[in-house]
Design an enzyme around this catalytic site. Sequence first.
Site, PDB file in Angstrom:
ATOM      1  N   LEU A 108       1.036  -1.068  -0.066  1.00  0.00           N
ATOM      2  CA  LEU A 108       0.012  -0.042  -0.031  1.00  0.00           C
ATOM      3  C   LEU A 108       0.718   1.207   0.216  1.00  0.00           C
ATOM      4  CD1 LEU A 108      -2.730   1.531   0.063  1.00  0.00           C
ATOM      5  CD2 LEU A 108      -2.581   1.157   2.774  1.00  0.00           C
ATOM      6  N   ILE A 139       4.496  -1.094   3.010  1.00  0.00           N
ATOM      7  CA  ILE A 139       4.175   0.217   3.099  1.00  0.00           C
ATOM      8  C   ILE A 139       5.118   0.908   2.008  1.00  0.00           C
ATOM      9  CG2 ILE A 139       4.142   2.780   3.831  1.00  0.00           C
ATOM     10  CD1 ILE A 139       2.021   0.888   5.039  1.00  0.00           C
ATOM     11  N   LYS A 140       4.596   1.217   0.865  1.00  0.00           N
ATOM     12  CA  LYS A 140       5.479   1.600  -0.341  1.00  0.00           C
ATOM     13  C   LYS A 140       5.741   3.298  -0.067  1.00  0.00           C
ATOM     14  CE  LYS A 140       4.508   0.451  -4.512  1.00  0.00           C
ATOM     15  NZ  LYS A 140       3.601   0.135  -5.806  1.00  0.00           N
ATOM     16  N   ILE A 141       6.971   3.321  -0.047  1.00  0.00           N
ATOM     17  CA  ILE A 141       7.737   4.711   0.077  1.00  0.00           C
ATOM     18  C   ILE A 141       8.676   4.910  -1.094  1.00  0.00           C
ATOM     19  CG2 ILE A 141       9.173   6.105   1.437  1.00  0.00           C
ATOM     20  CD1 ILE A 141       8.455   4.748   3.861  1.00  0.00           C
TER      21      ILE A 141
END
Length: 369
Positions: A108, A139-141
């Site tokens: 996400l 978690i997509k960064i």
Amino acid sequence: MSDILKALSDEGVSIWLDDISRERLRSGNLERLVKEKHVVGVTSNPTIFAKALSKGTAYDDQVRDLAVRGVDVEEASRAITTYDIRWGCDVLRPVYDRTDGLDGRVSLEVDPRLARDTEKTVAEARALWWMVDRPNLFIKIPATEEGLPAITAALAEGISVNVTLIFSLERYGKVIDAFFEGLEKARANGHDLSTIASVASFFVSRVDTEIDKRLDKIGSEDAKKLRSKAGLANARLAYALYEEKSGTDRWKALKDAGARPQRPLWASTGVKDPDLVDTLYVDELVAPGVVNTMPEATLEAEADHGRLRGDTVRGAYDDARAHMAALKDAGVDYDDVVRVLEEEGVEKFAASWKELLDSISGELKDKSA
């Protein structure tokens, strides 16, 4: 048909689907892909969610409830996207358990409008990690300069991270260093490193799209011969860098402390040039310990007519370096290419996020009327 995908998996490539939607989850389609097509992970992005919300009625009940509650559009977007991701995590949980946490992951992305703001990115990562509350979440960064310290900070808190929008080898080196630093801080903070995972999403087809456009502008016969090979060369050299960094004392110390490697992930593997084989970015990027996240059309194409011939990465380093040198000699500015791609990537995801918010806003108004 699935035998090709099984063979790909047996080569050490984890097959992830680059798509999620409420309809795919509700219909059982994702579960079928896991069982029949060897899918062991899922990635999402703002464009995928904007597309999902624009089709069908799968989100209507939730949007109606959000409208009744008077939830604002920003919080509504989090409620809608985290609902799908949580459900996806539950579908993939058996894979997560079976692979001891290697796969079975669902990604996400933080609000892409925050890509240039470290502090807000970290705060959003914390919020999304808490809201989904699943161990198999990523978690997509984005790997912007401002994203690098956010990656470190999230990992240091025990948050598993999918680093996205990587185009350049130099930036990938910094991503690996940010990963190492994050794990070192996590260890100092008392976290069990074996519970923290990360992948580094290296984009492929977009590199060819941008470089081929420049080669076409140059127009010489030599330039034409260089078309549609840069994406593979760039990715292969990324894997070489991954191997190099994996041999450092810094990584060995983390590994001895229980850390998992940050696996390279091939993203943007759907072929955009109709003149190219539609399985190009799968067949030509086979190496042990990587992830290939595919749009469903690419997944089906690979299952139908993929042509595997073992490892197509580690024996191609010299050719990859020679190709990148030839591009430079032809007048292609690699540093400018990757700069443009990063800027466009951030802008495109931000535009998709705005489209998603506008769609949700319209739905909230309709349901509250």
